[in-house]
Write a protein that holds these residues in place. Structure first.
Motif, PDB file in Angstrom:
ATOM      1  N   ASP A 583      13.180  11.118  20.777  1.00 29.30           N
ATOM      2  CA  ASP A 583      13.678  10.255  19.331  1.00 29.30           C
ATOM      3  C   ASP A 583      12.348  11.011  18.277  1.00 29.30           C
ATOM      4  O   ASP A 583      11.900  10.192  17.428  1.00 29.30           O
ATOM      5  N   TYR A 584      12.733  12.125  18.434  1.00 24.96           N
ATOM      6  CA  TYR A 584      11.505  12.676  17.396  1.00 24.96           C
ATOM      7  C   TYR A 584      11.359  12.491  16.265  1.00 24.96           C
ATOM      8  O   TYR A 584      12.711  12.507  15.480  1.00 24.96           O
ATOM      9  N   GLN A 585      11.163  12.053  14.719  1.00 23.56           N
ATOM     10  CA  GLN A 585      11.196  11.612  13.780  1.00 23.56           C
ATOM     11  C   GLN A 585      11.578  12.799  13.039  1.00 23.56           C
ATOM     12  O   GLN A 585      10.419  13.205  12.325  1.00 23.56           O
ATOM     13  N   ALA A 586      12.376  13.277  12.385  1.00 21.55           N
ATOM     14  CA  ALA A 586      12.702  14.211  11.680  1.00 21.55           C
ATOM     15  C   ALA A 586      14.182  13.743  10.387  1.00 21.55           C
ATOM     16  O   ALA A 586      14.659  13.114   9.798  1.00 21.55           O
ATOM     17  N   VAL A 587      14.303  15.196   8.665  1.00 19.71           N
ATOM     18  CA  VAL A 587      14.927  14.766   8.650  1.00 19.71           C
ATOM     19  C   VAL A 587      16.551  15.712   9.211  1.00 19.71           C
ATOM     20  O   VAL A 587      16.143  16.863  10.043  1.00 19.71           O
ATOM     21  N   GLN A 588      17.458  14.581   8.723  1.00 17.86           N
ATOM     22  CA  GLN A 588      18.474  15.511   9.165  1.00 17.86           C
ATOM     23  C   GLN A 588      19.938  14.559   8.788  1.00 17.86           C
ATOM     24  O   GLN A 588      19.850  14.560   7.481  1.00 17.86           O
ATOM     25  N   LEU A 589      20.639  15.517   9.148  1.00 15.93           N
ATOM     26  CA  LEU A 589      22.553  15.839   8.296  1.00 15.93           C
ATOM     27  C   LEU A 589      23.289  14.812   9.350  1.00 15.93           C
ATOM     28  O   LEU A 589      23.329  15.179  10.511  1.00 15.93           O
ATOM     29  N   ASP A 590      23.796  13.763   8.774  1.00 13.05           N
ATOM     30  CA  ASP A 590      25.178  13.382  10.011  1.00 13.05           C
ATOM     31  C   ASP A 590      25.784  14.195  10.072  1.00 13.05           C
ATOM     32  O   ASP A 590      27.367  14.046   8.557  1.00 13.05           O
ATOM     33  N   PRO A 591      27.035  14.491  10.503  1.00 12.35           N
ATOM     34  CA  PRO A 591      28.316  15.287   9.951  1.00 12.35           C
ATOM     35  C   PRO A 591      29.579  14.354  10.215  1.00 12.35           C
ATOM     36  O   PRO A 591      29.984  15.064   9.366  1.00 12.35           O
ATOM     37  N   THR A 592      28.938  13.114  10.643  1.00 11.42           N
ATOM     38  CA  THR A 592      30.816  12.460  10.417  1.00 11.42           C
ATOM     39  C   THR A 592      29.983  11.602   9.164  1.00 11.42           C
ATOM     40  O   THR A 592      30.990  10.901   9.129  1.00 11.42           O
ATOM     41  N   ARG A 593      28.918  11.150   8.919  1.00 16.38           N
ATOM     42  CA  ARG A 593      28.895  10.940   7.607  1.00 16.38           C
ATOM     43  C   ARG A 593      27.623  11.982   6.341  1.00 16.38           C
ATOM     44  O   ARG A 593      27.025  11.456   6.077  1.00 16.38           O
ATOM     45  N   VAL A 594      28.875  12.968   5.844  1.00 17.09           N
ATOM     46  CA  VAL A 594      28.291  13.731   5.093  1.00 17.09           C
ATOM     47  C   VAL A 594      28.169  13.528   4.206  1.00 17.09           C
ATOM     48  O   VAL A 594      26.474  14.187   3.398  1.00 17.09           O
ATOM     49  N   ALA A 642      20.085  19.425  11.794  1.00 17.62           N
ATOM     50  CA  ALA A 642      19.135  19.728  10.918  1.00 17.62           C
ATOM     51  C   ALA A 642      19.710  20.413   9.590  1.00 17.62           C
ATOM     52  O   ALA A 642      20.908  21.066   9.247  1.00 17.62           O
ATOM     53  N   PRO A 643      19.225  20.508   8.682  1.00 19.33           N
ATOM     54  CA  PRO A 643      19.768  20.003   7.401  1.00 19.33           C
ATOM     55  C   PRO A 643      18.965  22.303   6.859  1.00 19.33           C
ATOM     56  O   PRO A 643      18.133  22.650   7.602  1.00 19.33           O
ATOM     57  N   VAL A 644      20.248  22.072   5.984  1.00 21.85           N
ATOM     58  CA  VAL A 644      20.182  24.022   5.935  1.00 21.85           C
ATOM     59  C   VAL A 644      19.391  23.918   4.840  1.00 21.85           C
ATOM     60  O   VAL A 644      19.660  23.646   3.462  1.00 21.85           O
ATOM     61  N   PRO A 645      18.937  25.157   4.802  1.00 20.29           N
ATOM     62  CA  PRO A 645      18.371  25.623   3.595  1.00 20.29           C
ATOM     63  C   PRO A 645      19.412  26.283   2.514  1.00 20.29           C
ATOM     64  O   PRO A 645      19.890  26.301   2.652  1.00 20.29           O
TER      65      PRO A 645
END
Length: 776
Positions: A583-594, A642-645
């Protein structure tokens, strides 16, 4: 971001040769004892307090390093970021007060979010500091520092998942003493340090007063107005009272730190004007500067400051703490009471240009209150133990301010429109956090026989977090309806006036430790440990809509096996580690709720594994040498969203990246150092001393989201000094240099956005100077 240098053991370069050097908050060596201690040729011992007792460094069966205050002062190690030159597998990024961070084995920091805690704890004079901004300070008048690697929480304040940095300052003394230090260096830098100590009432009450000032002109000149950036302008004052009467001692500390610096210059070094698929990125900073203003950007790092609205960043820290110790027969009751306050005000030129487009940044206010109680048993028996309780209250406000300026309309809106649409408009997101945390803990060591021991510990923590985020806007000229929509559209792009979001969550967590050890001989200690800890769930103070406001805790399980050896004049310590983090805390993007965009979440699993080695030897004739290094395999075991650059954000491009199997951002695979020091008499009145320290850090990627623009090649830094001191160490003169080969490197890299290109946070250039000290 992370910066990791290898380091030598602390005890290699402590100038006064002593049979035992006590670096402990709980017991200080008197001046008379220090002067009477005979010189020895064997390796010096250090007593540390990471387990809340005075113990020899070589007898403590955990992965820990320590550095004496004398060594830090002698070698001009002034800031926490400089500690990396002495502590293996440690780094600190100090971009500014808010974006600071401590890192062990490549992890730590706070995900650049005020509502997230660091995986590496900071403990100063037995007080745990919650916000990373407190690590921005220069801790002066140091007794020693300690770095404990692996999850902490059983004894060391609040839970951490990666390690803890323990800082101990010098206590008041009943022997009167005045220490003065002054130094001058290039870039017009001067430093003044002074401390005085002595009795107030006989042998019952003593004081210590410390003053510190550090100023320089800076080394990066701004083309727009000639102002020099990356300057130093800070001062601090501390006052202490020590009451000592019979079974009772009490140490009261009051302190104030203040900085006002141009430390928010981050030079442009590139921009993505095309995407990786070859199509043009029409909205890039570079393209718009050229087409809208006819301005050709300069990417000459360190020489391209051209900013018209940059101002100093101001920060202030105040603190009061008291440590009370009461002897109850063979037991000791300890109570540590503390209050800490941080105020941070940035004044950034966020568009990186000589045009008036945008000022953005977070105003931060932190108040923390803590109370710790510990009861420690006597030592020397079959079992010794400590039990206690801990309470923490933190109130935090993080106001993300975006202030639009006269050129903002031209930048953000198409066509020729009045500047009044955005000029003077401010859009804020005000995040608030309240933390109430309580814990009960205990740790015990069972001595099975003279050589074998087992230590076990457990801690239960209940924590309540209450967080919210509210958007407001104000300022700017009144607009007719035909133009008001344009202003609203831009404010919506920045987040808009959403319905305030809030959440409250109470979590229970356990931390534990199992730590067997065995003395193969009097000089060889073998140990192992398994420990588990949790970092509190982060509060996303920039949340809006359906984004999570509070996320789950980060969980860490660590396995260690190590060996500590003392062989006459030499010591050699080594340890292997394997650390799994869920459960490492990092920035993410939920592909089901873009539509939510990027947000802070429990995004990944991380594995750290490697080896750390430290060794030093006294060569005789005044020479000592050390060598240390680490191999650190820090890998994302799972990080699928992970978010895209920015260079991948083209139409119909990937919505997220899978970083599983890649190295953790900012973690170097190899780091190390080699040092040699000299201190020997040249007459019956004077000693000649000197040192050379060479560090190395292998290549890494410093940019999150992961990007080819984040590459930092491997590099080494060379520090050196030569000086003379009196035999009694009362007076000294040192000529010193840091980064003497003038290596240019970055300790952090920032992502390109619609308002700025890629930027670098620079490491310090070559600095050199002279320092004179006197002890009266």
């Amino acid at each position: 971001m992370a910066l990791i240098w290898g380091a030598m053991p602390a005890y290699a370069l402590a100038p006064p040769a002593q049979a035992i050097q006590l670096v402990s908050a709980g017991a200080a060596v008197t001046d008379e004892a220090a002067e009477a201690a005979p010189a020895v040729e064997e390796s010096e011992d250090i007593l540390i307090t990471a387990r809340r007792r005075d113990e020899r460094l070589q007898d403590v069966p955990i992965a820990i390093s320590a550095v004496s205050g004398d060594t830090l002062q002698t070698q001009h190690i002034d800031r926490i970021a400089d500690f990396a030159a002495k502590l293996p597998n440690f780094s600190a990024v100090q971009q500014n007060t808010r974006v600071s961070g401590l890192y062990v084995r490549g992890l730590g920091g706070n995900a650049n979010n005020d509502g997230a805690e660091s995986g590496v704890g900071l403990i100063v004079d037995n007080v745990f500091f919650t916000h990373v901004g407190f690590s921005w300070l220069d801790f002066v008048d140091l007794d020693h520092i300690e770095l404990v690697r692996g999850p902490q929480g059983t004894l060391l304040g609040k839970n951490t998942t990666i390690g803890a940095l323990v800082v101990t300052t010098k206590r008041p003394s009943f022997t009167p003493e005045l220490n003065l230090e002054a130094g001058y260096a290039n870039y017009g830098r001067y430093q003044i340090r002074a401390n005085a100590t002595g009795p107030v009432i006989g042998d019952t009450l003593a004081y210590r007063v410390t003053f510190y000032q550090d100023k320089s002109n800076g080394w990066a000149r701004n083309k727009y107005d000639g102002q020099k950036y990356l300057d130093i302008n800070r001062w601090a004052v501390r006052g202490q009272l020590l009451f000592d009467s019979g079974p009772v001692t009490s140490r009261l500390i009051a302190e104030h730190y203040e900085t006002s610096e141009f430390n928010n210059y981050y030079p442009n070094f590139a921009d993505a004007t095309t995407f990786v698929n070859g199509t043009a990125r029409a909205g890039s900073w570079d393209t718009k500067m050229r087409t809208l203003f006819g301005y050709a950007p300069d990417y000459t790092v360190g020489k391209n400051a051209d900013l018209n609205t940059q101002q100093r960043i101001d920060s202030r820290v105040n603190g009061i703490s008291n440590e009370l110790n009461i002897k109850l027969g063979g037991h000791t009751l300890t109570a540590v009471t503390a209050w800490r306050q941080l105020r941070f005000r940035p004044k950034n030129d966020s568009d990186q240009s000589p045009f008036s487009i945008l000022r953005a940044g977070f105003d931060v206010d932190v108040d923390q209150y803590s109370q710790e109680l510990r009861l420690a048993s006597p030592t020397g028996g079959t079992v010794d133990y400590q039990v206690g309780g801990y309470f923490l209250r933190e109130d935090l406000i993080s106001n993300n301010r975006s202030i639009f300026q006269s050129d903002a309309t031209r930048w953000f809106l198409p066509g020729v429109l009045p500047s009044a649409i955005l000029d003077g408009v401010e859009y804020d997101q005000v995040g608030k956090l309240q933390v109430t945390s309580g814990a009960a803990f205990g740790q015990a060591t069972v001595h099975l026989n003279e050589r074998a021991s087992v230590t076990g510990g457990v801690r239960f923590t209940r924590e309540t977090k209450k967080a919210s985020n509210t958007a407001i806007t104000f300022g700017g000229a009144p607009l007719p309806a035909v133009l008001a929509g344009a202003r609203t559209a831009i404010l919506t792009a920045f987040g808009g006036l959403f319905t305030p979001v809030a959440d409250k969550r109470t979590t229970d967590s356990w931390s534990w430790l199992i730590n067997p050890s065995y003395k193969i001989s009097d000089d060889v200690l073998l140990y192992a440990s398994v420990s588990y800890g949790e970092k509190s769930g982060a509060a996303n103070l920039s949340a809006s809509g359906d984004k999570p406001v509070i996320i789950d805790p980060e969980k860490s399980t660590d396995y260690e096996i190590g060996l500590k050896t003392t062989l006459g004049r030499a010591t050699l310590n080594a340890n292997l580690y394997w650390n799994d983090i869920r459960d490492y805390q990092a920035v993410q993007l939920d592909p089901t709720r873009v539509s939510l965009g990027n947000f802070l979440g429990n995004a990944a699993r991380v594995r750290l594994r490697g080896i750390e080695v430290e060794g030093e030897v006294k060569l005789g004739a005044g020479f000592s040498a050390s060598l240390s290094g680490s191999y650190n395999d820090a890998t994302y075991r799972s990080y699928k969203n992970a978010p895209v650059p920015v260079e991948y954000s083209y139409a119909n491009g990937p919505r997220s990246l899978d970083l599983s199997g890649k190295r953790v951002v900012g973690s170097a695979k190899w780091s190390g150092q080699a040092s040699i020091a000299y201190d020997a008499p040249v007459s019956d009145r004077f000693n000649l001393n000197g040192y050379v320290n060479q560090t190395y850090r292998s290549a890494t990627n410093l940019l999150n989201p992961y990007s080819a623009y984040g590459a930092q090649e491997g590099y080494g830094l060379t520090n050196a000094g030569i000086g003379i001191r009196t035999a009694d160490d009362r007076y000294s003169l040192l000529f010193w240099g840091r980064n003497v080969l003038d290596k240019r490197y970055a300790v952090g890299i920032g992502q390109a956005t619609a308002v700025n290109p890629f930027i670098k946070v620079l490491g310090d250039p070559r600095t050199f100077g002279a320092t004179v000290k006197g002890r009266f």
